[in-house]
Structures are given as structure tokens and as C-alpha cells.
Design a protein around this motif. Structure first.
Motif, PDB file in Angstrom:
ATOM      1  N   LEU A 150       0.838  -1.212   0.000  1.00 25.79           N
ATOM      2  CA  LEU A 150       0.000   0.000   0.000  1.00 25.79           C
ATOM      3  C   LEU A 150       0.871   1.259   0.000  1.00 25.79           C
ATOM      4  CD1 LEU A 150      -2.717  -1.334   2.385  1.00 25.79           C
ATOM      5  CD2 LEU A 150      -3.232  -0.204   0.222  1.00 25.79           C
ATOM      6  N   CYS A 151       1.962   1.246   0.774  1.00 28.49           N
ATOM      7  CA  CYS A 151       2.848   2.417   0.803  1.00 28.49           C
ATOM      8  C   CYS A 151       3.514   2.602  -0.555  1.00 28.49           C
ATOM      9  CB  CYS A 151       3.906   2.262   1.898  1.00 28.49           C
ATOM     10  SG  CYS A 151       3.205   2.507   3.525  1.00 28.49           S
ATOM     11  N   GLY A 201       0.859   3.659  -3.095  1.00 24.96           N
ATOM     12  CA  GLY A 201       0.363   5.004  -2.748  1.00 24.96           C
ATOM     13  C   GLY A 201       1.379   6.083  -3.086  1.00 24.96           C
ATOM     14  N   PHE A 202       2.623   5.900  -2.630  1.00 25.85           N
ATOM     15  CA  PHE A 202       3.653   6.923  -2.880  1.00 25.85           C
ATOM     16  C   PHE A 202       4.064   6.974  -4.351  1.00 25.85           C
ATOM     17  CE2 PHE A 202       4.679   6.646   1.822  1.00 25.85           C
ATOM     18  CZ  PHE A 202       4.175   7.911   2.086  1.00 25.85           C
ATOM     19  N   GLY A 208      -2.611   5.630  -5.952  1.00 28.68           N
ATOM     20  CA  GLY A 208      -3.606   5.416  -4.906  1.00 28.68           C
ATOM     21  C   GLY A 208      -4.985   5.100  -5.458  1.00 28.68           C
ATOM     22  N   GLY A 255      -6.006  -2.504  -0.287  1.00 27.87           N
ATOM     23  CA  GLY A 255      -6.746  -1.721   0.707  1.00 27.87           C
ATOM     24  C   GLY A 255      -7.946  -2.491   1.251  1.00 27.87           C
ATOM     25  N   GLN A 270      -6.550   5.101   8.677  1.00 23.91           N
ATOM     26  CA  GLN A 270      -5.940   5.143   7.342  1.00 23.91           C
ATOM     27  C   GLN A 270      -6.858   4.469   6.326  1.00 23.91           C
ATOM     28  OE1 GLN A 270      -2.989   6.671   6.839  1.00 23.91           O
ATOM     29  NE2 GLN A 270      -2.922   6.255   4.653  1.00 23.91           N
ATOM     30  N   PHE A 310     -11.070   4.756   1.972  1.00 24.97           N
ATOM     31  CA  PHE A 310     -12.365   4.438   1.358  1.00 24.97           C
ATOM     32  C   PHE A 310     -13.079   5.708   0.890  1.00 24.97           C
ATOM     33  CE2 PHE A 310     -12.431   0.155   3.527  1.00 24.97           C
ATOM     34  CZ  PHE A 310     -12.508  -0.562   2.348  1.00 24.97           C
ATOM     35  N   SER A 333     -11.531   7.306  -2.235  1.00 25.50           N
ATOM     36  CA  SER A 333     -11.496   6.510  -3.464  1.00 25.50           C
ATOM     37  C   SER A 333     -12.533   6.927  -4.508  1.00 25.50           C
ATOM     38  CB  SER A 333     -11.724   5.041  -3.089  1.00 25.50           C
ATOM     39  OG  SER A 333     -12.111   4.326  -4.220  1.00 25.50           O
ATOM     40  N   ILE A 336     -14.695   3.644  -5.248  1.00 26.11           N
ATOM     41  CA  ILE A 336     -15.647   3.134  -4.254  1.00 26.11           C
ATOM     42  C   ILE A 336     -16.641   4.197  -3.820  1.00 26.11           C
ATOM     43  CG2 ILE A 336     -15.834   2.269  -1.883  1.00 26.11           C
ATOM     44  CD1 ILE A 336     -13.108   0.919  -2.331  1.00 26.11           C
ATOM     45  N   SER A 340      -8.946  12.593   1.316  1.00 25.37           N
ATOM     46  CA  SER A 340      -7.668  12.329   0.653  1.00 25.37           C
ATOM     47  C   SER A 340      -6.519  13.063   1.374  1.00 25.37           C
ATOM     48  CB  SER A 340      -7.776  12.751  -0.809  1.00 25.37           C
ATOM     49  OG  SER A 340      -6.539  12.799  -1.406  1.00 25.37           O
ATOM     50  N   HIS A 384      -5.828  11.215   4.510  1.00 18.57           N
ATOM     51  CA  HIS A 384      -5.156   9.953   4.163  1.00 18.57           C
ATOM     52  C   HIS A 384      -3.656  10.213   3.972  1.00 18.57           C
ATOM     53  CE1 HIS A 384      -5.608   5.799   2.881  1.00 18.57           C
ATOM     54  NE2 HIS A 384      -4.903   6.023   1.779  1.00 18.57           N
ATOM     55  N   ALA A 385      -3.339  11.312   3.277  1.00 23.38           N
ATOM     56  CA  ALA A 385      -1.931  11.646   3.004  1.00 23.38           C
ATOM     57  C   ALA A 385      -1.207  12.115   4.267  1.00 23.38           C
ATOM     58  CB  ALA A 385      -1.846  12.706   1.914  1.00 23.38           C
TER      59      ALA A 385
HETATM   60  C1  HEM Z   1      -3.130   0.830   5.834  1.00 21.87           C
HETATM   61  C2  HEM Z   1      -3.720   1.064   4.705  1.00 21.87           C
HETATM   62  C3  HEM Z   1      -3.278   2.077   3.699  1.00 21.87           C
HETATM   63  C4  HEM Z   1      -2.068   2.692   3.503  1.00 21.87           C
HETATM   64  C5  HEM Z   1      -0.803   2.475   4.286  1.00 21.87           C
HETATM   65  C6  HEM Z   1      -2.217   3.592   2.389  1.00 21.87           C
HETATM   66  C7  HEM Z   1      -1.217   4.404   1.881  1.00 21.87           C
HETATM   67  C8  HEM Z   1      -1.391   5.382   0.934  1.00 21.87           C
HETATM   68  C9  HEM Z   1      -0.402   6.338   0.516  1.00 21.87           C
HETATM   69  C10 HEM Z   1       1.028   6.398   1.053  1.00 21.87           C
HETATM   70  C11 HEM Z   1      -0.952   7.158  -0.400  1.00 21.87           C
HETATM   71  C12 HEM Z   1      -0.295   8.348  -1.095  1.00 21.87           C
HETATM   72  C13 HEM Z   1      -0.521   9.574  -0.238  1.00 21.87           C
HETATM   73  C14 HEM Z   1       0.190  10.793  -0.785  1.00 21.87           C
HETATM   74  O1  HEM Z   1      -0.132  11.164  -1.915  1.00 21.87           O
HETATM   75  O2  HEM Z   1       1.048  11.356  -0.083  1.00 21.87           O
HETATM   76  C15 HEM Z   1      -2.306   6.710  -0.612  1.00 21.87           C
HETATM   77  C16 HEM Z   1      -3.201   7.285  -1.487  1.00 21.87           C
HETATM   78  C17 HEM Z   1      -4.470   6.784  -1.713  1.00 21.87           C
HETATM   79  N1  HEM Z   1      -5.071   5.705  -1.078  1.00 21.87           N
HETATM   80 FE1  HEM Z   1      -4.282   4.615   0.410  1.00 21.87          FE
HETATM   81  N2  HEM Z   1      -3.499   3.518   1.928  1.00 21.87           N
HETATM   82  C18 HEM Z   1      -4.179   2.606   2.692  1.00 21.87           C
HETATM   83  C19 HEM Z   1      -5.482   2.214   2.571  1.00 21.87           C
HETATM   84  C20 HEM Z   1      -6.323   2.610   1.550  1.00 21.87           C
HETATM   85  C21 HEM Z   1      -7.648   2.101   1.321  1.00 21.87           C
HETATM   86  C22 HEM Z   1      -8.347   1.034   2.161  1.00 21.87           C
HETATM   87  C23 HEM Z   1      -8.138   2.738   0.235  1.00 21.87           C
HETATM   88  C24 HEM Z   1      -9.465   2.554  -0.436  1.00 21.87           C
HETATM   89  C25 HEM Z   1      -9.918   1.374  -0.744  1.00 21.87           C
HETATM   90  C26 HEM Z   1      -7.130   3.692  -0.202  1.00 21.87           C
HETATM   91  C27 HEM Z   1      -7.266   4.585  -1.246  1.00 21.87           C
HETATM   92  C28 HEM Z   1      -6.344   5.542  -1.589  1.00 21.87           C
HETATM   93  C29 HEM Z   1      -6.585   6.560  -2.586  1.00 21.87           C
HETATM   94  C30 HEM Z   1      -7.857   6.741  -3.383  1.00 21.87           C
HETATM   95  C31 HEM Z   1      -5.417   7.346  -2.657  1.00 21.87           C
HETATM   96  C32 HEM Z   1      -5.165   8.530  -3.582  1.00 21.87           C
HETATM   97  C33 HEM Z   1      -5.702   9.777  -2.955  1.00 21.87           C
HETATM   98  C34 HEM Z   1      -5.665  10.919  -3.953  1.00 21.87           C
HETATM   99  O3  HEM Z   1      -4.696  10.984  -4.734  1.00 21.87           O
HETATM  100  O4  HEM Z   1      -6.605  11.698  -3.928  1.00 21.87           O
HETATM  101  N3  HEM Z   1      -6.033   3.573   0.614  1.00 21.87           N
HETATM  102  N4  HEM Z   1      -2.552   5.641   0.225  1.00 21.87           N
END
Ligand code: HEM
Ligand code: HEM
Length: 221
Positions: free
Chosen positions: A23-24, A27-28, A32, A41, A106, A111, A114, A117, A130, A133-134
Motif C-alpha cells: 500500500l505504501c 500510494g507513494f 492510490g 486496501g 488510514q 475508502f 477513493s 468506491i 484524501s 489519508h496523506a
Molecule cells: C493501511 C492502509 C493504507 C495505507 C498504508 C495507504 C497508503 C497510501 C499512501 C502512502 C498514499 C499516497 C498519499 C500521498 O499522496 O502522499 C495513498 C493514497 C491513496 N489511497 Fe491509500 N493507503 C491505505 C489504505 C487505503 C484504502 C483502504 C483505500 C481505499 C480502498 C485507499 C485509497 C487511496 C486513494 C484513493 C489514494 C489517492 C488519494 C488521492 O490521490 O486523492 N487507501 N494511500
């Protein structure tokens, strides 16, 4: 040495660590909103929910009631570094609860952030989710770093906590602890999966207009 962690809790721990890395990385890398981040996720959401249920209905040492420390026990541990019990020591127990809470936050903000979703809230609300989350990932990464460092320190001091999370046995654990079996573990896993899928489908359909205070539907600005 007697058994201290059941195989389900150990599998949960290492699977969760693997998903956390995935996920990290995704995401990074800016993916995401991609399928890998979403699949991992949803999987980690099911695992986290399973762990909460296991904390109430799982094996003896996995139950929150077993390791939630009294203030006096925690104080004594902080002062002396001594703990005669088994399973998580009082400080590790607090850290475990903190990490679980951070993981849930987180996952929750993920969720709502997203685009695949969450079709129910406003774009502004999703943007806020968002942002959170970041931001949260920084705290979660710091907590995970401290967690891994503490585990390595204890391992090197001879407490063998990492080995215990691998083979499940600990020198201090008494005989006769109660460990739950495969039927209960998989039943709770199925319950967790159904509840997470219901949440996902609800987020696609429910009208959260009242508490997001704006126009709803992700297509509308
Ligand atoms: C422990 C669980 C999770 C970790 C460690 C994680 C980690 C991350 C990281 C590091 C980013 C990038 C943040 C940034 O741009 O600095 C990210 C973005 C994102 N994550 Fe997660 N995430 C997790 C769970 C989830 C879940 C469950 C979902 C949805 C099902 C999700 C959906 C997203 C979305 C949609 C983005 C993009 C947000 C945007 O660009 O607007 N994440 N996540
Ligand atoms: C190589 C990396 C890791 C190592 C060596 C490690 C080691 C450990 C150890 C030794 C324990 C048991 C602590 C005790 O005896 O009191 C533990 C528990 C735990 N770890 Fe990790 N860990 C790692 C990665 C992670 C990651 C990435 C997460 C999540 C972000 C995580 C979350 C947890 C949680 C929630 C528990 C509590 C287990 C339970 O009672 O369910 N760990 N870890």
C-alpha cells in the motif's frame, strides 16, 4: 517453550505487514486510485476487522481483555522495565492498540478518498478525506518505524519477540492457554469480508448529503 500466539494471529500479522508495504509503495508511486492499491486496501480492511473481532472472540492471548494493561502495571513497566506476564508487555500492548487505531483511520479515509468506491459524498468531502489519508500516513509510518525498532531491540536483548511472532512460542507462556480453532477463525474472516463488502457497496449508494453538507454524487463539483 509453550505456545503464546496462534497461527491465525501470526498469519494476520505478516500478511498485514506485506500489504502495508504494498500500500505504501503503490500510494507513494501515485497509484492510490489504482487497482493494486484498492485490492490491497480492501484486503487490509478485512484483516483489520478480523483482528478486532479476534480481540473479542479469539484465543486467550489475542484478546484485548488479556493484554489491555492497568495504569499501575504500565507505570511499573516504564519505571523498571520488568513484566512477569506473557504475550504483549504493557507498552507493546498500548502500541498495538495505537497501531490498530491508526490503521483503521488510514483505511477509513482511503475508502472515502477513493474514486472507485465512494460515489456518495461530495468531491470536497472526498478531497478532505484524501488530505487526511496523506497526512495520516506520516504518523502511521513513524509508529511502524518505532514498532519495528522496538521489536528488533527486544529480539537482540534476548526476549525473542520476533521469533515468537514467527513460530508462536514464548519462554514465559504457561501451559494450558486456550487457543481457538480453524472454524472460528474462518467464520470471523467470512464475517469481516461480508461486512467490508457491504461497506464498499454502501459507499457506492448511500446518500451522505446531510453530514457532508453539500451537493452529492462524485460527478458534481
Ligand atoms: C493501511 C492502509 C493504507 C495505507 C498504508 C495507504 C497508503 C497510501 C499512501 C502512502 C498514499 C499516497 C498519499 C500521498 O499522496 O502522499 C495513498 C493514497 C491513496 N489511497 Fe491509500 N493507503 C491505505 C489504505 C487505503 C484504502 C483502504 C483505500 C481505499 C480502498 C485507499 C485509497 C487511496 C486513494 C484513493 C489514494 C489517492 C488519494 C488521492 O490521490 O486523492 N487507501 N494511500
Ligand atoms: C519487519 C517488520 C515487522 C516486525 C519485525 C514486527 C514485529 C512484531 C512483533 C515482534 C510483534 C509482537 C510484539 C510483542 O511481542 O508484544 C508484533 C506485533 C504487531 N505488529 Fe508488527 N512487526 C513488523 C511489521 C509490522 C507492520 C508493518 C505492522 C502494521 C502496520 C505491524 C503491526 C503489528 C500489530 C498490529 C501487532 C499486534 C499483533 C496482535 O496482537 O495482533 N507490524 N510485530
Amino acid at each position: 517453550m509453550n505456545r503464546v500466539w496462534d497461527r491465525f494471529l501470526r498469519s494476520y500479522h505478516w500478511l498485514q505487514a506485506l500489504l502495508f508495504v504494498l500500500l505504501c509503495v503503490s500510494g507513494f508511486a501515485g497509484d492510490g486510485q489504482g487497482l493494486v492499491h484498492h485490492a490491497a486496501g480492501v484486503a487490509i480492511a478485512v484483516l483489520a476487522l478480523w483482528r478486532v473481532l479476534w480481540g473479542f472472540a479469539g484465543s486467550d492471548t489475542a484478546r484485548f481483555s488479556h493484554f489491555l494493561p492497568r495504569v499501575s502495571t504500565l507505570r511499573h513497566y516504564l519505571r523498571t522495565g520488568e513484566y512477569r506476564g506473557y504475550g504483549h508487555n504493557p507498552l507493546a500492548a498500548i502500541m498495538v492498540l495505537l497501531m490498530l487505531a491508526l490503521l483503521v483511520l488510514q483505511i477509513g479515509t482511503g475508502f472515502f478518498a477513493s474514486e472507485l468506491i465512494n460515489m456518495s459524498t461530495t468531491v470536497a468531502f472526498a478531497d478532505r478525506a484524501s488530505d487526511w489519508h496523506a497526512r495520516l500516513i506520516g504518523i502511521l509510518l513513524a509508529a511502524t518505524g518505532a514498532h519495528v525498532l522496538a521489536a528488533i531491540t527486544h529480539e537482540l536483548k534476548g526476549d525473542r519477540v520476533i521469533m515468537a511472532m514467527l513460530h508462536g512460542r514464548q519462554a514465559k507462556a504457561p501451559a494450558g492457554l486456550c487457543f481457538q480453532g480453524v472454524v472460528r477463525a474462518f467464520f470471523l474472516l467470512a464475517v469481516s469480508l461480508v461486512l467490508v463488502l457491504l461497506l464498499v457497496s454502501a459507499l457506492g449508494q448511500l446518500d451522505f448529503q446531510i453530514w457532508s453538507r453539500g451537493t452529492y454524487g462524485r460527478a458534481e463539483a
